[in-house]
Design a protein around this motif. Structure first.
Motif, PDB file in Angstrom:
ATOM      1  N   ARG A 132       0.844  -1.100  -0.121  1.00 31.70           N
ATOM      2  CA  ARG A 132       0.127   0.254  -0.061  1.00 31.70           C
ATOM      3  C   ARG A 132       0.811   1.355   0.082  1.00 31.70           C
ATOM      4  N   ARG A 133       0.247   2.372  -0.474  1.00 33.45           N
ATOM      5  CA  ARG A 133       1.085   3.603  -0.170  1.00 33.45           C
ATOM      6  C   ARG A 133       0.298   4.475   0.607  1.00 33.45           C
ATOM      7  N   MET A 134       1.260   5.006   1.454  1.00 36.95           N
ATOM      8  CA  MET A 134       1.040   6.019   2.570  1.00 36.95           C
ATOM      9  C   MET A 134       0.695   7.472   1.819  1.00 36.95           C
ATOM     10  N   SER A 135      -0.149   8.143   1.939  1.00 37.77           N
ATOM     11  CA  SER A 135      -0.393   9.539   1.738  1.00 37.77           C
ATOM     12  C   SER A 135       0.898  10.296   1.755  1.00 37.77           C
ATOM     13  N   ASP A 136       1.427  11.213   0.807  1.00 43.23           N
ATOM     14  CA  ASP A 136       2.473  11.976   0.845  1.00 43.23           C
ATOM     15  C   ASP A 136       2.557  12.886   1.899  1.00 43.23           C
ATOM     16  N   ASP A 137       1.291  13.557   2.201  1.00 42.97           N
ATOM     17  CA  ASP A 137       1.007  14.410   3.460  1.00 42.97           C
ATOM     18  C   ASP A 137       0.912  13.624   4.808  1.00 42.97           C
ATOM     19  N   LYS A 138       0.948  12.204   4.835  1.00 45.92           N
ATOM     20  CA  LYS A 138       0.974  11.510   5.947  1.00 45.92           C
ATOM     21  C   LYS A 138       2.253  10.896   6.439  1.00 45.92           C
ATOM     22  N   THR A 139       3.254  11.110   5.573  1.00 48.39           N
ATOM     23  CA  THR A 139       4.613  10.550   5.787  1.00 48.39           C
ATOM     24  C   THR A 139       5.131  11.034   7.174  1.00 48.39           C
ATOM     25  N   PRO A 140       5.617   9.979   7.939  1.00 47.72           N
ATOM     26  CA  PRO A 140       6.055  10.512   9.392  1.00 47.72           C
ATOM     27  C   PRO A 140       7.465  11.538   9.156  1.00 47.72           C
ATOM     28  N   TYR A 141       7.213  12.412  10.220  1.00 44.20           N
ATOM     29  CA  TYR A 141       8.444  13.415  10.262  1.00 44.20           C
ATOM     30  C   TYR A 141       9.753  12.853  10.336  1.00 44.20           C
ATOM     31  N   GLY A 142      10.597  13.280   9.341  1.00 40.78           N
ATOM     32  CA  GLY A 142      12.035  13.074   9.470  1.00 40.78           C
ATOM     33  C   GLY A 142      12.151  11.668   8.562  1.00 40.78           C
ATOM     34  N   PHE A 143      11.048  10.961   7.915  1.00 39.83           N
ATOM     35  CA  PHE A 143      11.259   9.778   7.156  1.00 39.83           C
ATOM     36  C   PHE A 143      12.324  10.140   5.938  1.00 39.83           C
ATOM     37  N   GLN A 144      13.186   9.251   5.887  1.00 40.52           N
ATOM     38  CA  GLN A 144      14.088   9.264   4.820  1.00 40.52           C
ATOM     39  C   GLN A 144      14.152   7.895   3.874  1.00 40.52           C
ATOM     40  N   PRO A 145      13.776   8.066   2.739  1.00 38.01           N
ATOM     41  CA  PRO A 145      13.711   6.752   1.869  1.00 38.01           C
ATOM     42  C   PRO A 145      15.186   6.075   1.780  1.00 38.01           C
ATOM     43  N   ASN A 146      14.850   4.706   1.453  1.00 40.53           N
ATOM     44  CA  ASN A 146      16.180   4.135   1.326  1.00 40.53           C
ATOM     45  C   ASN A 146      16.569   4.126  -0.163  1.00 40.53           C
ATOM     46  N   LEU A 147      17.825   4.689  -0.438  1.00 36.54           N
ATOM     47  CA  LEU A 147      18.123   5.145  -1.769  1.00 36.54           C
ATOM     48  C   LEU A 147      18.261   3.786  -2.549  1.00 36.54           C
ATOM     49  N   GLU A 148      18.783   2.570  -1.878  1.00 43.00           N
ATOM     50  CA  GLU A 148      18.785   1.477  -2.485  1.00 43.00           C
ATOM     51  C   GLU A 148      17.403   1.026  -3.196  1.00 43.00           C
ATOM     52  N   LEU A 149      16.549   0.997  -2.440  1.00 42.92           N
ATOM     53  CA  LEU A 149      15.210   0.573  -2.621  1.00 42.92           C
ATOM     54  C   LEU A 149      14.573   1.451  -3.740  1.00 42.92           C
ATOM     55  N   GLU A 150      14.842   2.877  -3.646  1.00 39.70           N
ATOM     56  CA  GLU A 150      14.188   3.752  -4.630  1.00 39.70           C
ATOM     57  C   GLU A 150      14.766   3.292  -6.091  1.00 39.70           C
ATOM     58  N   GLU A 151      16.045   2.747  -6.185  1.00 44.16           N
ATOM     59  CA  GLU A 151      16.623   2.535  -7.473  1.00 44.16           C
ATOM     60  C   GLU A 151      16.378   1.291  -7.918  1.00 44.16           C
TER      61      GLU A 151
END
Length: 131
Positions: A106-125
């Motif tokens: 599932r996808r969390m709404s962009d405006d509900k992303t937890p404060y300070g969340f940093q995506p894992n760049l390896e997963l993003e690629e």
């Protein structure tokens, strides 16, 4: 899942839940939180199970429920929840007969992303696996 037409490009999951069921386990009736964008995609693994839907799911005993609609979830199946079925109708997994695993993307709404969340760049690629 996007190339296969299972989900649209604007609903690419950014989270998942892995449910591991032992024989006799269940998930009680609920509606998933609205912080998650509709649609959900659930993959069923290891064994078959059922999912029940209804605006008022009846509890008929310990881990036993009665809903308006029952759908079989065979091993390897993909269930998509969207629209009223995801927003207004409760769903549950009654007591399972055999060990089972499900993965719900599932996808969390962009405006509900937890404060300070940093995506894992390896997963993003990550790129899709070519069959």
């Amino acid at each position: 899942m996007v190339p296969w037409g299972i989900i649209s490009a604007d609903c690419i999951p950014n989270s998942c839940i892995i449910n591991i069921y032992e024989e006799g386990d269940c998930i009680p009736p609920h509606i998933d939180h609205r912080d998650f964008v509709r649609l959900f995609c659930t993959v069923s693994l290891i064994s078959e199970s059922s999912i029940l839907f209804g605006t008022d799911i009846e509890i008929i005993g310990p881990d036993e429920f009665r809903g308006f609609v029952e759908i079989s979830l065979p091993r390897g199946s993909v269930l998509i929840l969207k629209g009223n079925r995801a927003d207004m109708t409760k769903h549950c997994i009654p007591r399972v007969r055999h060990r089972r695993v499900s993965i719900t993307f599932r996808r969390m709404s962009d405006d509900k992303t937890p404060y300070g969340f940093q995506p894992n760049l390896e997963l993003e690629e990550l790129q899709p696996y070519e069959l």
